[in-house]
Design an enzyme around this catalytic site. Structure first.
Site, PDB file in Angstrom:
ATOM      1  N   GLU A 173       0.615  -1.188   0.042  1.00  0.00           N
ATOM      2  CA  GLU A 173       0.044   0.008  -0.091  1.00  0.00           C
ATOM      3  C   GLU A 173       0.766   1.203   0.195  1.00  0.00           C
ATOM      4  OE1 GLU A 173      -3.679   2.308   2.291  1.00  0.00           O
ATOM      5  OE2 GLU A 173      -3.214  -0.034   2.693  1.00  0.00           O
ATOM      6  N   ARG A 174       2.097   1.408   0.820  1.00  0.00           N
ATOM      7  CA  ARG A 174       2.811   2.554   0.607  1.00  0.00           C
ATOM      8  C   ARG A 174       3.376   2.875  -0.647  1.00  0.00           C
ATOM      9  NH1 ARG A 174       8.173   2.400   1.624  1.00  0.00           N
ATOM     10  NH2 ARG A 174       9.151   4.448   2.483  1.00  0.00           N
TER      11      ARG A 174
END
Length: 285
Positions: A92-93
Site C-alpha cells: 500500500e505504501r
C-alpha cells in the site's frame, strides 16, 4: 490444495513467479502454482478493507514518490484479481507513492490467495515499520479470525510465544497511551514496561513523563523501580508506626522503633523508678 504464507515476502516473491513474455517456457506454465507479473492500470487497483496498517508516514511516502519518479517502481505490488479489478494484498505504501508520482501503470505480481486477509496480516507483521499497536491488532485478528493459538501463531511467525503474549498485552493499555504509541512517541519497549503498572492513572502519568522528558526505556524502568522501593518503604513505615502505637498503649510510655535494613532497636522512655518497674513487670511478669 491450501497454500499458506510461511516466510512473508520471501513466499510472495519466491518460486513460481514468471514473466508474461510470449517466449514463456511451456513446461513452466503447467506448474500448479503460477504467479504472473503484469503492468496494471493504477485505477484498477483497490485497497483492501482489511489492510492491517492504518498509519503511514506521509514524509516517507513523498520521498518514495520522488524515487519512483527518478528510477521507477523497483519492487512490484502484490494483488489478487477480483472481477474486472484487483485487490491489493501487499504494497500500500508503494501504491500511494505511485499515485503521488503520477504513475499510470504499475508492475504487479498477480496471484490467487485462498485467505488474502491472512496473507496481508502476516506480510505486514513481518515489516519493521508496523507500529506496536497495529502489530498487536494483527496478532489478535489472526487468532480471532483464523483460530490460531498463541503457540501456533508464534511458530507461524517464527517468534517466541512470550513475544506474542507481550505484544497482545499492549491492547490492554488505555486509549491515551495507545494514541502515544500510534504517534510514535512511545516505543514498544516503553509500552511493555508501562504494563507493569497496575494503576491506570499512574501509568498514564508515567507515559506522559516519557514523552516530556524523552526518556529511554531504561530510565523509565529506573523510575518505576524507585517508586516501588518508595512504596515498600512507606508500607513498612506504616507498619512500624502501628507497632509503636500498640507498644505505647501497652506500657503507657513513649516508644520509638528505629530500623535500617534488617537491624534496629526499640526505645522505651521512662522518667521515674516507678515507670521502670512497670516496664520490667510487663517484660518479666
Amino acid at each position: 490444495m491450501k497454500k499458506r504464507l510461511g516466510r512473508g515476502l520471501d513466499a510472495l516473491f519466491g518460486e513460481g513467479v514468471v514473466s508474461t513474455d510470449k517466449n514463456l517456457d511451456i513446461e513452466e506454465s503447467k506448474k500448479e502454482d503460477i504467479e504472473r507479473i503484469e503492468e496494471i492500470d493504477i485505477d484498477l487497483i483497490d485497497l483492501s478493507e482489511n489492510q492491517p496498517r492504518k498509519i503511514f508516514n506521509e514524509e516517507d511516502i513523498e520521498e518514495l514518490a520522488d524515487s519512483i519518479k527518478s528510477v521507477g517502481l523497483i519492487q512490484p505490488l502484490v494483488v489478487q484479481k477480483k472481477g474486472d479489478k484487483y485487490i491489493l494484498i501487499a504494497g500500500e505504501r508503494r501504491l500511494r507513492a505511485c499515485k503521488i508520482a503520477g504513475v499510470q501503470k504499475v508492475k504487479c505480481i498477480v496471484k490467487e490467495f485462498e485467505n488474502p486477509l491472512e496473507i496481508a496480516l502476516i506480510e505486514n507483521i513481518q515489516r519493521k515499520d508496523l507500529n506496536p499497536f497495529e502489530k498487536a491488532l494483527a496478532f489478535k485478528r489472526l487468532m480471532d479470525e483464523f483460530g490460531y493459538t498463541q503457540e501456533q501463531l508464534s511458530k507461524r511467525l517464527g517468534i517466541s510465544r512470550s513475544k506474542v503474549a507481550n505484544t497482545l498485552r499492549i491492547l490492554n493499555l488505555g486509549k491515551k497511551i495507545i494514541d502515544l504509541i500510534i504517534e510514535g512517541k512511545i516505543s514498544e519497549g516503553h509500552a511493555k514496561v508501562l504494563l507493569s503498572i497496575v494503576d491506570e492513572d499512574q501509568r498514564e502519568k508515567l507515559a506522559q513523563l516519557v514523552v516530556e522528558k524523552n526518556m529511554s526505556v531504561r530510565e523509565l524502568e529506573s523510575i518505576i523501580k524507585s517508586n516501588d522501593e518508595k512504596k515498600e518503604f512507606e508500607v513498612e513505615s506504616e507498619v512500624i508506626r502501628e507497632i509503636e502505637e500498640n507498644l505505647m498503649k501497652l506500657f503507657g510510655l513513649k516508644v520509638r522503633i528505629q530500623k535500617k535494613r534488617n537491624r534496629g532497636k526499640i526505645e522505651i522512655e521512662f522518667s521515674s523508678d516507678e515507670e521502670l518497674e512497670k516496664i520490667i513487670s510487663i517484660l518479666m511478669p
